[in-house]
Every structure is written in C-alpha cells, then in structure tokens.
Design an enzyme around this catalytic site. Structure first.
Site, short mmCIF file in Angstrom:
data_model
loop_
_atom_site.label_atom_id
_atom_site.label_comp_id
_atom_site.label_asym_id
_atom_site.label_seq_id
_atom_site.Cartn_x
_atom_site.Cartn_y
_atom_site.Cartn_z
N THR A 82 0.92 -1.45 0.42
CA THR A 82 0.26 -0.04 0.11
C THR A 82 0.56 1.12 0.10
O THR A 82 1.97 1.55 0.86
CB THR A 82 -0.98 -0.01 1.29
N GLU A 84 0.55 3.34 2.13
CA GLU A 84 0.40 4.04 3.12
C GLU A 84 1.82 3.71 3.66
O GLU A 84 1.65 4.08 4.85
CB GLU A 84 -0.33 2.94 3.96
N TYR A 106 -1.93 0.39 10.18
CA TYR A 106 -2.25 -0.61 9.90
C TYR A 106 -0.70 -0.58 8.54
O TYR A 106 -0.58 -1.50 8.32
CB TYR A 106 -3.24 -0.25 8.82
N LYS A 110 1.46 -3.25 7.39
CA LYS A 110 2.07 -3.64 5.98
C LYS A 110 3.22 -3.69 5.73
O LYS A 110 3.22 -4.39 5.16
CB LYS A 110 1.09 -2.89 5.25
#
Ligand code: F7E
Length: 303
Positions: A82, A84, A106, A110
């Site tokens: 991601t 992110e 999160y 990840k």
C-alpha cells in the site's frame, strides 16, 4: 465451502494457519492474491494488535503454507502492499525507490508484509510480488472510506434524505484510481517473466475537498466554501444551506496527507494504462451509483 457457478468460496481466516493450509492443500492454486487485511487506517488505531496479526503475520502464514505444501516453485503470490507505507512522505511523487515512513498501525503491519514477501523471494526463490497500490475506489468501496462516504452523502442530500456531510481532514491529498483497473495490473504482475514490486497509481493527485466538490456537482449541487481548518464549511450556492462541515471526530492521531504515485515502471514493464478510467469518470461512476441507491431508499421509505 460454498459453490456458486464457477466460484467456490471456502471459509478461512488469515489469523488461523490451519485454515490456510487446509484450503491451499485442497485447491493447490497457481496464483494467490492476498488482499486480506483490516484495511481501514483509522480503525487500526483502535484495534492495532488485530491489525498486526492479520495484515503482517497473515502474509507470513500464506508464504509458509505455500512452502510447507511444496508449492513454492509452482504458485505465484500477489501481496496487496500500500501507498500507506510512504506515510509521512520523504518525497513527492513516490515510486519503487522512495523510502518508507509508515504512519499508522495499519501501515506498520503492512511494512512487515512488504518485507516478508521480498525476503521469501530472495531466500527461497519464490515468485511473490508486492503491488504498492495507491487508493483504489469504486461503487463497491466500504461506506466508511472517504470517497464512498462522500458519494453516498451527496446522493442522499440531493434526494433530501440527509441534511449535511461531516468530514475530517479535507486538505489530505490522494492519488485515487478505479479499483477495476488496478485489479488488472495485479494480474499482469503475476503474468510477468520475473517477480518484482510495482507502484500502481494514476500519477494524478487531488484533495478530499476537491473530490467532495465534484461528487456534489455530479448531483447538480454547486457549492461555495467559507472558513478554513476546522471552521471550513461548504454551502449550497442556490439555497445557502450548509452542506459540508468538519468534525474533528474523523481526524487521525497521525494522518498521511500527500500521496502521489509514479506508475512509470508499471506502464513500461507491464504495459499497464493507469489512465484507463479518469478521476472525473471514477467520481461519476460512484456518484451516479449512489444517487440511484438514494432514490431507491427514498422510494422504499415513502411506501
Ligand atoms: O482516507 C481523510 C483521511 O479512509 C483518505 C485504504 O484502502 O487507501 C485507503 O486508506 C483520506 C485520509 O483511505 C474523512 O484522514 C477526511 O487522509 O478513504 P480513507 P486511506 O486512509 O487513504 C490505502 C491505499 C490503503 O491501503 C488502505 O487500506 O481522507 N478523511 N475525512 C477521511 N477519511 C475517512 N475515512 N472518513 C472521513 O470522514
């Protein structure tokens, strides 16, 4: 197990190795696409341990199951990484070489997933790839992600079912693409000659405020903005009614505010077209879909 024409659904859980091993042993797939996670960034602050278990260790469980079952030379694996990971961004735009600075539980989880995929590729020669996906939206998006929250609210407001919309940080910038196009790129990654990691993005960036503006426009509502920061409000230009305001409830302890991907590698090496569905078309698809839902809701509630 549920059979529905060509699709067979199995019950399993990324936190449960035994279910992963059982399902893979029965299916013996050629390709695995791991899109599973607790994927809502704000919720990861509320349930960080669960998020880590599923989004980080869940990836390891799949990789280990593939090895244990002797499928490491036959099964290709796609891991949904991601944007992110770039979090508190080190440069704009971001590409495959940009350093990571994850900025939520999160994103930290990840990051483990990203590196364990890379590690298994190098240590065991497995065909596993990370797709570093920037935000991918559609009419199927969960209702608590910002784009869908906006298109649903715009449709309901236009139908008189809702008075206004409350958002968090409207200045956050995202590179939003259409999920359907991104899935095609995931597939291309696994058809490639060698396993590699790719940024999947459109290369175009907009603010949450801009997305809101356009979703209302699709519904025939024009707005004017007044104030700034938490006092920013959007008013209907014709009625003068307040339609959008800020509620700090939606702020995050740390927010990612400047995501813009560079999809050059995916274009060059996979022949993928990041502009198949434009930003404007994406908003139109979502807003039209959700206006239809609002119309049906209104028809149902007036019976
Ligand atoms: O937030 C701001 C919020 O929740 C986007 C996931 O699929 O994409 C997604 O993560 C931005 C943030 O998506 C509201 O603060 C303002 O800056 O739609 P979102 P996300 O956090 O970017 C990446 C690629 C993933 O991997 C994730 O799994 O919008 N924002 N007001 C708001 N966000 C929400 N949800 N709700 C608001 O009211």
């Amino acid at each position: 197990m549920i059979r529905d024409h060509q699709v067979i659904l199995y019950y399993g859980d990324l936190s449960d190795s035994s279910s992963i091993v059982r399902i893979l042993a029965e299916c013996r797939p050629d390709e695995i696409y791991n899109l599973g996670a607790q994927s809502h960034v704000a919720i990861s602050f509320e349930a960080p341990e669960y998020c880590g278990d599923v989004a980080a260790l869940g990836v390891l469980r799949i990789l280990e199951a593939v090895r244990m079952l002797g499928m490491d030379k036959t099964c290709r694996i796609y891991q949904a990484s991601t944007s992110e990971l770039y979090g508190r961004v080190q440069e704009v735009p971001q590409d495959e070489e940009t350093p990571f600075h994850p900025y939520s539980p999160y994103a930290v989880a990840k990051q483990y997933g990203f590196w364990i995929v890379k590690e298994y590729r190098e240590a065991y020669g497995m065909f596993c790839c990370n797709g570093i996906l920037f935000n991918h939206e559609s009419e199927r998006r969960g209702e608590n992600f910002v784009t869908r929250k906006i298109t649903l609210a715009a449709g309901r407001i236009a139908e008189g079912l809702q008075t206004h919309l409350e958002l968090g940080n409207m200045d956050a910038k995202r590179d939003w693409g259409y999920a359907k196009d991104y899935v095609e790129c995931m597939w291309l990654m696994l058809q490639n000659d060698r396993p590699q990691d790719f940024v999947i993005a459109t290369g175009v960036q907009h603010t949450v405020q801009d997305f809101t503006e356009r979703a209302f426009n699709v519904n025939g509502i024009q707005r004017v903005w007044k104030g700034s920061g938490i006092h920013k409000k959007g008013y209907d230009t014709s009625s003068g009614r307040m339609l959008v305001c800020v509620n700090p409830q939606w702020f995050r302890p740390t927010d990612v505010v400047n995501l813009l991907g560079n999809p050059s590698k995916a274009k060059r090496e996979l022949g993928w077209n990041p502009m198949k569905t434009s930003y404007e078309e994406l908003i139109r698809i979502m807003a039209v879909h959700d206006r239809e839902l609002a119309k049906r809701e209104k028809a149902g509630s007036s019976i």
